[in-house]
Structures are given as structure tokens and as C-alpha cells.
Design a protein around this motif. Structure first.
Motif, PDB file in Angstrom:
ATOM      1  N   VAL A 244       0.863  -1.195   0.000  1.00 19.30           N
ATOM      2  CA  VAL A 244       0.000   0.000   0.000  1.00 19.30           C
ATOM      3  C   VAL A 244       0.893   1.237   0.000  1.00 19.30           C
ATOM      4  N   ILE A 245       0.767   2.046  -1.050  1.00 22.88           N
ATOM      5  CA  ILE A 245       1.638   3.206  -1.236  1.00 22.88           C
ATOM      6  C   ILE A 245       0.789   4.452  -1.471  1.00 22.88           C
ATOM      7  N   GLY A 246       1.218   5.571  -0.912  1.00 23.77           N
ATOM      8  CA  GLY A 246       0.487   6.834  -1.081  1.00 23.77           C
ATOM      9  C   GLY A 246       1.373   7.891  -1.700  1.00 23.77           C
ATOM     10  N   GLY A 247       0.774   8.764  -2.506  1.00 20.41           N
ATOM     11  CA  GLY A 247       1.474   9.905  -3.090  1.00 20.41           C
ATOM     12  C   GLY A 247       0.556  11.111  -3.100  1.00 20.41           C
TER      13      GLY A 247
ATOM     14  N   PRO B 209       2.339  12.857   6.259  1.00 21.38           N
ATOM     15  CA  PRO B 209       1.608  11.592   6.200  1.00 21.38           C
ATOM     16  C   PRO B 209       1.336  10.984   7.573  1.00 21.38           C
ATOM     17  N   GLU B 210       1.781  11.641   8.644  1.00 17.14           N
ATOM     18  CA  GLU B 210       1.781  11.011   9.970  1.00 17.14           C
ATOM     19  C   GLU B 210       0.405  10.593  10.485  1.00 17.14           C
TER      20      GLU B 210
ATOM     21  N   PHE C 231      -0.098   2.773   5.857  1.00 16.22           N
ATOM     22  CA  PHE C 231       0.648   2.756   4.594  1.00 16.22           C
ATOM     23  C   PHE C 231       2.006   2.077   4.763  1.00 16.22           C
ATOM     24  N   ASP C 232       2.354   1.257   3.771  1.00 15.40           N
ATOM     25  CA  ASP C 232       3.677   0.637   3.746  1.00 15.40           C
ATOM     26  C   ASP C 232       4.722   1.649   3.278  1.00 15.40           C
TER      27      ASP C 232
ATOM     28  N   PRO D  78       7.132   4.617   6.782  1.00  7.89           N
ATOM     29  CA  PRO D  78       6.888   5.128   8.148  1.00  7.89           C
ATOM     30  C   PRO D  78       7.201   4.127   9.254  1.00  7.89           C
ATOM     31  N   SER D  79       7.073   2.833   8.961  1.00  6.07           N
ATOM     32  CA  SER D  79       7.336   1.831  10.003  1.00  6.07           C
ATOM     33  C   SER D  79       8.813   1.794  10.394  1.00  6.07           C
TER      34      SER D  79
END
Length: 626
Positions: A144-147, A154-155, A161-162, A206-207
Motif C-alpha cells: 500500500v503506497i500513497g502519493g 503523512p503522519e 501505509f507501507d 513510516p514503520s
């Protein structure tokens, strides 16, 4: 290939706008899934008509599908009727092109354009059968990726999200896809794959970042889990827009969408430096496309879509240096084919009005100004670069050109705002109305009166702007200011010709929380979703009371993120991201705004924002001129 719909005819006939879910539109791409290595489901977490209007998805959809080994498909948030139906019949959410379940894809990509769509991300994961939390996913789940612009903080959604891709999507996806193929071929773990991804420029995992807090709730430290990944993720940017992929075969929907036309992106970035504007900072420096390439792209896209309108896309089209040549070309081509030309984001000056009079039917269209503030003092504070004289001169020329409808956009709750600034909104509206009657004698008005719509939105301080340190008004303060604005307009001589609209205060307050929040909000968003919060961007579905109740239950104070002014040295939740503009520059601009002083635009003078490090666009122009 065979085209089997995921839904039966009787289901499709029972819902509103079944065309949202059947795919197979003109220019949509189908491939043989046995012949591709990567399947990418691209999601805009809102209804089809909104998502289909987004240029970014059209660009990356076309680019991904130009790769032989990738098949990119689309998915949008099912509207409430379809959402209920999928749940009641246990039908998994599917992508439009193949109608296959989203769960079966290698990647699920979200474009994150607006904070109020965050619960819709969870809707997509939920209906797809994908675990909400990255920590609970395996290789059986998509990456899962976000842009998009919301990834610059993005916090609040970091746990879901990965990967977040920071910056413009054209530059690093090929590298990511190749790394994914190698990881699957070599049989490495999902965790090891994400560790390697974090080494690719622009990729924020983020992880792999730990956040620690002080007793007062502010951030103490941001640290990486591994020493071999960057502690700061720098935005990716296209250095040559003419070399980058641009879609001349965009997908054409069956039904009317919000932006139902060919969109021609003429440039990225902006020189203006408005202190409230996040996009103006994120997309620095301004980079133009060559006019000859734009002419070619325009003709191809019109031929491939059959659209009868073309729109020029940018943050400030008037600043495109080759605009006169492009407009003349489009007018010549479009007039003979009866194609409309749409010109948003123009500054109101003699050239722009001349252009608009050529391409618009002035009897039907409104003229739009965005003074943003009611007084010159306040416009200087926000660095709007627009004087009252500019506004009145532009209005006068417009009235002489045949316009009699004017839309005015303002913000309430700007830093340092006074009652005088608020009442100035009615004052400038009245001056424009009075000017109409002074400019046009009765016999030239054709019986038409001036029609002014003044709209106010409530100011939300955004990350990576000079106002990221500012406090935001409370809901009560916002409503009080809207009431003062309304009374100020009603007190004007020409008030019967001025209509006033204002934005929802509840939604603005929530947007402020999500825009500047930290990871503590992840549990709030998840719990709010479980209580039925969805389509928060749509007024009729936004449940403000449920959100407030959820904050309380989760022990999170929403006002900590909104009504508190930040100290100069506070660590922000988004400080692991580098947008290309330095924090020192933004802080300098924050202090300059408090002194009520303006700053020049990028073509007049370089203010050392940091974007020159990319060595392109207007920054390079400046060096050449020096």
C-alpha cells in the motif's frame, strides 16, 4: 480478452450511476494478466466523478501502462449505495479494467489530495479485505503506497501505509517496480523489501521511523530504525517536464465528471510566494513546458478523446512566458472545430482579460478574483501581491469588455487579522459594484445589473508554508467572523447586488487537525471509520459530533493541533520530509509576515528558499540573468 463484470445486471440496475463500476471506457487499458509481472490498482479515495477528474492519476496510469511488465488499473470509493451492497453480498472491491479483486494486486496506490478523504482510504482497505495496519500485512496483501500533497504530512495515516512516495511520481516508480520484482524472485521477506525501498530517494517507509514525545505532547525526536536509511526523505522532482511522459490518450468516462475536458499542463510550480499556499512551496521551482510540445500534446489529446473543451492547468497560468503564442495557436485550432478553451488561474490584468474575451462567451461567464483578504495590510501579510488598484483596474477593464458577473474569494482567520480586515471584504465588494455603475452609462448596460458573489473559506495553516507556525481559529471564532463579514456586506450601499457564501466551520477545523496532526491520530481515524465516518469531504455525510466523541474516547485533544501557535524551534511531525524549501526560509517568511512586509516573487528576486539546489526552472533563469 473476455470482459466479465464483477456485478450482475440486476445489481447494476439497482444502484445509482452503474457506469461508475463497469470500466471499459474509451482509452482505458486492458492487458493479458498472464503476460505482466506487476499489477497496480490506482485509487482516488473519493467517488468516480471526482477521481476521474484528477490529472495526476491520468499521468501515472498512462506511464505505468506504457511499461510492458506492468498493468495499472483504477479503483474509486464506491458511493454509499454500492458500499452497502458490497458489504451485504460479501463482494470484494474490484478494479475497473479487469474487474478482479483489489486484494489480488501487487500494489494498491492512493493519491492523497485532501485530508477529509482519510476515512475513505480505510473504506477501500476494508472492502478489499486488506488489513488496515501495515504491521498486520503479509506478501498475500498488496504493497500500500500513497502519493500526492497530503504525503508531506503523512503522519496521521502512517500506520495504514507501507510506503509514501514524496514528490512527483514520474521519477522513481520504475526503480521501485524493479526492486519489487527482484524481492519476489529472491524470496526475501516483506520487511526486508521495505527496508530496501527506504533507500530509494523519495520513498518514506513510516514503520522504519520511531517518534518520541515530550511531556507537553510535542515531538522530542524522530529517529530511523536502521542506520543505513536516510533520516530525511527529499522530494522527487521532474527536472525536465518536456522529457516526461504525458498522456495524450486519457481515459474518457461514460458519465459527466467534475473536469470533463482535455487538461493541458503548461508548467509546474509558482513564482508568487503566497504565504498561505502549500502548493506554491511544494512544487517549487517553477518549470515550464516548451510551447511546441504543448501544441502537439493538445492536438493529439483532442483527437484521441473527442472532447469539446481544453483547459490549461497550472498554479498561475499568467506566469507562463509562452502563453500568448499558445493561446493564439489554440484559438486558431479550436475556433474552427468549435472547441472551448478554459483558462483557470489567470491573474486579472489587461492581457488576461483580452485573452478571456477572445475565448469566452462573456454573457455566460463570471470573472473570478481571489483577493484572499479584505484590506491591503492583510494582503501584504499573506504576500498576495495584489493591490486594490489592481483589483479595481481589472474590474473596470472587465466591465468595459462586457462582463457583469464577478466572483470574489477571501479567507477568514488569517494570522493577525483584525475586524477592519474582515469588514474590508464588504468594502472592496461594494467598491467593485460602484465601479460598474461609474464605468458603464445606463445605455451601455443592456438592462443588466452587476452581480457579485463574495465567498469566504476558513484559513487552515498547512505544513511547509510560512504559516505552519500559526494558530488556527476555533469554530466559534470562525463563525463570529463570518457573521461580521455578512453584516459588513449588508451595511454596504450596493448590498443588494452582493451575495455572500461561507464554508463549513466544522469541516475546516477537522481539516486543520488532520493537516498538522501526528501519529496519535491514526487510532482516532480508525475508530471514527468503524463508527461510520466516511465521505467526510461531503457535507451531508460529515459527522462532526462522532469525530469529537472519538477524540475524547481516544484521549486525544484535537485543539492541540489547531489553536496552538508553535514555537520557532518546535519539531513538526513532518520534519523527516524535505520539500526542497528550507525550514529556515519558511521561518524567515513567518517573521516577515508578522512585520506586515511583502516579499518579491521569484522572477524579481531570489530569496534563497532552497529550491535552487535542483538547478532547474526559474532558479536557473535567475542565475542566467545574473
Amino acid at each position: 480478452m473476455n470482459y466479465n463484470l464483477a456485478l450482475t445486471d440486476d445489481i447494476l440496475l439497482s444502484i445509482e450511476k452503474p457506469e461508475r463500476y463497469i470500466g471499459n471506457e474509451v482509452n482505458s487499458v486492458t492487458k493479458d494478466k498472464s503476460e505482466v509481472d506487476i499489477r497496480f490498482a490506482f485509487c482516488f479515495p473519493d467517488v468516480y466523478e471526482i477521481g476521474m477528474s484528477h490529472l495526476g492519476i491520468q499521468i501515472l496510469y498512462g506511464m505505468f501502462n506504457s511499461y510492458n511488465d506492468v498493468w495499472c488499473e483504477r479503483v474509486y470509493s464506491p458511493w454509499t449505495d454500492m458500499d452497502a451492497l458490497l458489504r451485504s453480498k460479501n463482494i470484494p472491491l474490484f478494479a475497473l479494467e479487469s474487474q478482479d479483486p483489489v486484494k489480488n494486486f501487487d500494489f494498491l496506490g492512493f493519491t492523497l489530495q485532501y485530508e477529509m478523504c482519510y476515512t475513505n482510504i480505510l473504506q477501500i482497505l476494508d472492502l478489499s479485505g486488506i488489513p488496515f495496519m501495515t504491521k498486520d500485512r503479509t506478501w498475500d496483501d498488496p504493497i500500500v503506497i500513497g502519493g500526492g500533497p497530503c504525503t508531506y504530512n503523512p503522519e496521521p495515516i502512517a500506520d495504514f501505509f507501507d510506503i509514501f512516495y514524496i514528490g512527483e511520481g514520474e521519477t522513481r516508480y520504475r526503480e521501485l517496480f524493479d526492486m519489487y520484482k527482484k524481492a519476489r524472485r529472491d524470496g526475501i521477506s516483506r520487511e526486508d523489501f521495505l527496508h530496501e525501498v527506504a533507500k530509494i530517494p523519495g520513498m518514506y517507509v513510516p514503520s522504519l521511523f520511531n517518534i518520541s514525545y515530550k511531556e507537553d505532547g510535542t515531538i522530542d525526536k524522530i529517529e530511523t530504525v536502521y542506520d543505513d536509511i536516510p533520516s530525511t526523505v527529499k522530494k522527487e522532482m521532474c527536472l525536465d517536464l518536456d522529457e516526461m511522459f504525458y498522456p495524450t490518450k486519457p481515459v474518457v468516462p461514460y458519465i459527466k465528471i467534475t473536469q470533463d475536458r482535455v487538461v493541458l499542463e503548461v508548467m509546474r510550480g509558482c513564482i508568487r510566494g503566497c504565504r498561505f499556499c502549500q502548493a506554491g512551496q511544494l512544487y517549487k521551482p517553477l518549470r515550464e513546458k516548451n510551447v511546441e510540445r504543448l501544441k502537439k500534446l493538445a492536438l493529439e489529446a483532442l483527437a484521441n478523446t473527442g472532447y469539446e473543451e481544453i483547459s490549461l492547468s497550472s498554479l498561475s497560468s499568467s506566469d507562463y512566458t509562452q502563453l500568448p503564442e499558445l493561446i493564439d495557436f489554440l484559438i486558431e485550432h479550436c475556433n474552427e472545430k468549435k472547441i472551448n478553451i478554459s483558462l483557470p488561474s489567470l491573474r486579472i490584468d489587461a492581457f488576461s482579460l483580452d485573452v478571456m474575451s477572445k475565448v469566452q462567451d462573456v454573457k455566460k461567464s463570471s470573472l473570478t478574483f481571489a483577493p484572499e483578504a479584505g484590506t491591503q495590510r492583510m494582503r501584504d501579510v499573506i504576500n498576495k501581491g495584489l493591490t486594490e488598484e489592481d483589483i479595481l483596474r481589472g474590474s473596470e477593464q472587465a466591465f468595459l469588455g462586457g462582463w457583469n458577473k464577478v466572483k470574489l474569494y477571501f479567507m477568514l482567520g488569517l494570522p493577525g487579522e483584525t475586524d477592519e480586515d474582515i469588514l474590508g471584504i464588504g468594502d472592496i465588494s461594494n467598491k467593485i459594484a460602484a465601479l460598474y455603475y461609474e464605468t458603464l452609462p445606463k445605455d451601455k448596460r443592456n438592462g443588466r445589473a452587476i452581480d457579485i458573489v463574495a465567498s469566504t473559506s476558513f484559513f487552515v495553516p498547512k505544513p511547509f508554508t510560512p504559516f505552519q507556525w500559526a494558530r488556527m481559529n476555533t469554530k466559534e471564532e470562525f463563525l463570529d467572523k463570518a457573521n461580521k463579514t455578512r453584516k459588513g456586506i449588508m451595511a454596504q450601499i450596493n448590498q443588494k447586488h452582493i451575495k455572500y457564501n461561507w464554508h463549513e466551520a466544522d469541516a475546516s477545523m477537522m481539516e486543520g487537525v488532520l493537516a498538522r496532526g501526528d501519529r496519535k491520530l491514526c487510532k482516532v481515524i480508525l475508530e471514527a471509520y468503524k463508527k461510520g465516518c466516511i465521505f467526510d469531504a461531503w457535507g451531508e455525510y460529515f459527522k462532526f459530533d462522532v469525530w469529537m466523541e472519538t477524540f475524547k474516547e481516544c484521549g486525544v485533544d484535537p485543539f492541540f493541533y489547531t489553536t496552538r501557535e508553535r514555537s520557532d524551534d518546535e519539531i513538526f511531525p513532518w520534519d523527516m520530509i524535505d520539500c526542497g524549501v528550507t525550514k529556515a526560509f519558511l521561518l524567515r517568511e513567518w517573521h516577515t509576515s508578522q512585520e506586515g512586509k511583502k516579499s518579491s516573487n521569484c522572477r524579481q528576486q531570489c530569496f534563497g528558499c532552497g529550491a535552487a539546489a535542483y538547478g532547474v526552472g526559474v532558479c536557473k533563469e535567475g542565475r542566467n540573468n545574473a
